[in-house]
Design a protein around this motif. Structure first.
Motif, PDB file in Angstrom:
ATOM      1  N   GLU A   1       0.832  -1.207   0.000  1.00  0.00           N
ATOM      2  CA  GLU A   1       0.000   0.000   0.000  1.00  0.00           C
ATOM      3  C   GLU A   1       0.873   1.267   0.000  1.00  0.00           C
ATOM      4  O   GLU A   1       0.586   2.221  -0.715  1.00  0.00           O
ATOM      5  CB  GLU A   1      -0.904  -0.041   1.228  1.00  0.00           C
ATOM      6  CG  GLU A   1      -1.868   1.117   1.361  1.00  0.00           C
ATOM      7  CD  GLU A   1      -2.785   0.914   2.551  1.00  0.00           C
ATOM      8  OE1 GLU A   1      -3.930   0.444   2.319  1.00  0.00           O
ATOM      9  OE2 GLU A   1      -2.369   1.204   3.696  1.00  0.00           O
ATOM     10  N   LEU A   2       1.963   1.249   0.777  1.00  0.00           N
ATOM     11  CA  LEU A   2       2.868   2.397   0.800  1.00  0.00           C
ATOM     12  C   LEU A   2       3.593   2.566  -0.531  1.00  0.00           C
ATOM     13  O   LEU A   2       3.765   3.689  -1.007  1.00  0.00           O
ATOM     14  CB  LEU A   2       3.882   2.252   1.933  1.00  0.00           C
ATOM     15  CG  LEU A   2       3.497   2.880   3.250  1.00  0.00           C
ATOM     16  CD1 LEU A   2       4.505   2.521   4.335  1.00  0.00           C
ATOM     17  CD2 LEU A   2       3.376   4.381   3.124  1.00  0.00           C
ATOM     18  N   CYS A   3       4.018   1.464  -1.120  1.00  0.00           N
ATOM     19  CA  CYS A   3       4.650   1.551  -2.444  1.00  0.00           C
ATOM     20  C   CYS A   3       3.694   2.205  -3.438  1.00  0.00           C
ATOM     21  O   CYS A   3       4.083   3.099  -4.195  1.00  0.00           O
ATOM     22  CB  CYS A   3       5.054   0.169  -2.947  1.00  0.00           C
ATOM     23  SG  CYS A   3       6.482  -0.544  -2.127  1.00  0.00           S
ATOM     24  N   GLN A   4       2.455   1.772  -3.423  1.00  0.00           N
ATOM     25  CA  GLN A   4       1.446   2.335  -4.328  1.00  0.00           C
ATOM     26  C   GLN A   4       1.235   3.824  -4.044  1.00  0.00           C
ATOM     27  O   GLN A   4       1.056   4.621  -4.967  1.00  0.00           O
ATOM     28  CB  GLN A   4       0.126   1.575  -4.205  1.00  0.00           C
ATOM     29  CG  GLN A   4      -0.960   2.065  -5.133  1.00  0.00           C
ATOM     30  CD  GLN A   4      -0.576   1.970  -6.602  1.00  0.00           C
ATOM     31  OE1 GLN A   4       0.090   1.040  -7.023  1.00  0.00           O
ATOM     32  NE2 GLN A   4      -0.988   2.953  -7.384  1.00  0.00           N
TER      33      GLN A   4
ATOM     34  N   ALA B   1      -0.308   7.379   2.713  1.00  0.00           N
ATOM     35  CA  ALA B   1       0.999   7.358   3.377  1.00  0.00           C
ATOM     36  C   ALA B   1       0.900   7.939   4.786  1.00  0.00           C
ATOM     37  O   ALA B   1       1.504   7.414   5.723  1.00  0.00           O
ATOM     38  CB  ALA B   1       2.023   8.120   2.548  1.00  0.00           C
ATOM     39  N   ARG B   2       0.129   8.996   4.968  1.00  0.00           N
ATOM     40  CA  ARG B   2      -0.050   9.610   6.297  1.00  0.00           C
ATOM     41  C   ARG B   2      -0.608   8.577   7.289  1.00  0.00           C
ATOM     42  O   ARG B   2      -0.204   8.524   8.434  1.00  0.00           O
ATOM     43  CB  ARG B   2      -0.975  10.815   6.210  1.00  0.00           C
ATOM     44  CG  ARG B   2      -1.223  11.497   7.555  1.00  0.00           C
ATOM     45  CD  ARG B   2      -2.060  12.746   7.419  1.00  0.00           C
ATOM     46  NE  ARG B   2      -1.448  13.750   6.580  1.00  0.00           N
ATOM     47  CZ  ARG B   2      -0.466  14.577   6.961  1.00  0.00           C
ATOM     48  NH1 ARG B   2       0.007  14.510   8.180  1.00  0.00           N
ATOM     49  NH2 ARG B   2       0.022  15.463   6.124  1.00  0.00           N
TER      50      ARG B   2
ATOM     51  N   LEU C   1       5.764  13.120   3.090  1.00  0.00           N
ATOM     52  CA  LEU C   1       4.391  13.342   2.626  1.00  0.00           C
ATOM     53  C   LEU C   1       4.339  14.458   1.589  1.00  0.00           C
ATOM     54  O   LEU C   1       3.602  14.360   0.600  1.00  0.00           O
ATOM     55  CB  LEU C   1       3.477  13.655   3.813  1.00  0.00           C
ATOM     56  CG  LEU C   1       3.255  12.501   4.788  1.00  0.00           C
ATOM     57  CD1 LEU C   1       2.475  12.987   6.006  1.00  0.00           C
ATOM     58  CD2 LEU C   1       2.568  11.326   4.126  1.00  0.00           C
ATOM     59  N   ASP C   2       5.130  15.503   1.795  1.00  0.00           N
ATOM     60  CA  ASP C   2       5.190  16.605   0.834  1.00  0.00           C
ATOM     61  C   ASP C   2       5.736  16.124  -0.507  1.00  0.00           C
ATOM     62  O   ASP C   2       5.197  16.457  -1.565  1.00  0.00           O
ATOM     63  CB  ASP C   2       6.059  17.729   1.400  1.00  0.00           C
ATOM     64  CG  ASP C   2       6.019  18.975   0.549  1.00  0.00           C
ATOM     65  OD1 ASP C   2       4.905  19.448   0.220  1.00  0.00           O
ATOM     66  OD2 ASP C   2       7.102  19.499   0.211  1.00  0.00           O
TER      67      ASP C   2
END
Length: 114
Positions: A12-15, A25-26, A49-50
């Protein structure tokens, strides 16, 4: 079950990095998250995140492979290889990086801390 969930959240984070989904991601990155990149620079959660939201760099591919999960109660280490391809500024890049991710379970959810 924990191993499956950790691999799901890793994917999920990779995506999220690939698609520019900072909201996901947050949710998955701990408030005290830090990242040491391939050049040795250390960034915090908000900086990452930015970067994700701005899509700079812009990833065409951001995938993990050959992952191994080691569980230690409410902590876990995930190792593997991240395959990336994309554009940073005007320069194309493509690389494979060995990674070690550190996770903690808080309030019933796995969060990446490093």
């Amino acid at each position: 079950a924990d191993t499956r969930e950790l691999l799901r959240v890793e994917a999920e984070l990779c995506q999220a990095f690939e698609s520019g989904d900072a909201a996901t991601a947050r949710k998955d990155l701990d408030e005290k998250f830090t990242l040491t990149d391939s050049h040795g620079s250390v960034t915090d959660r908000e900086q990452n995140l930015d970067e994700i939201a701005k899509r700079e760099p812009r990833y065409e591919v951001f995938r993990n492979r050959e992952q191994k999960v080691r569980l230690y109660g409410d902590a876990a280490i995930v190792t593997g290889i991240t395959v990336v391809k994309g554009i940073a500024g005007k320069d194309a890049f493509e690389a494979d990086f060995q990674f070690t991710d550190t996770w903690v379970r808080r309030d019933g959810h796995w969060r990446r801390v490093q």
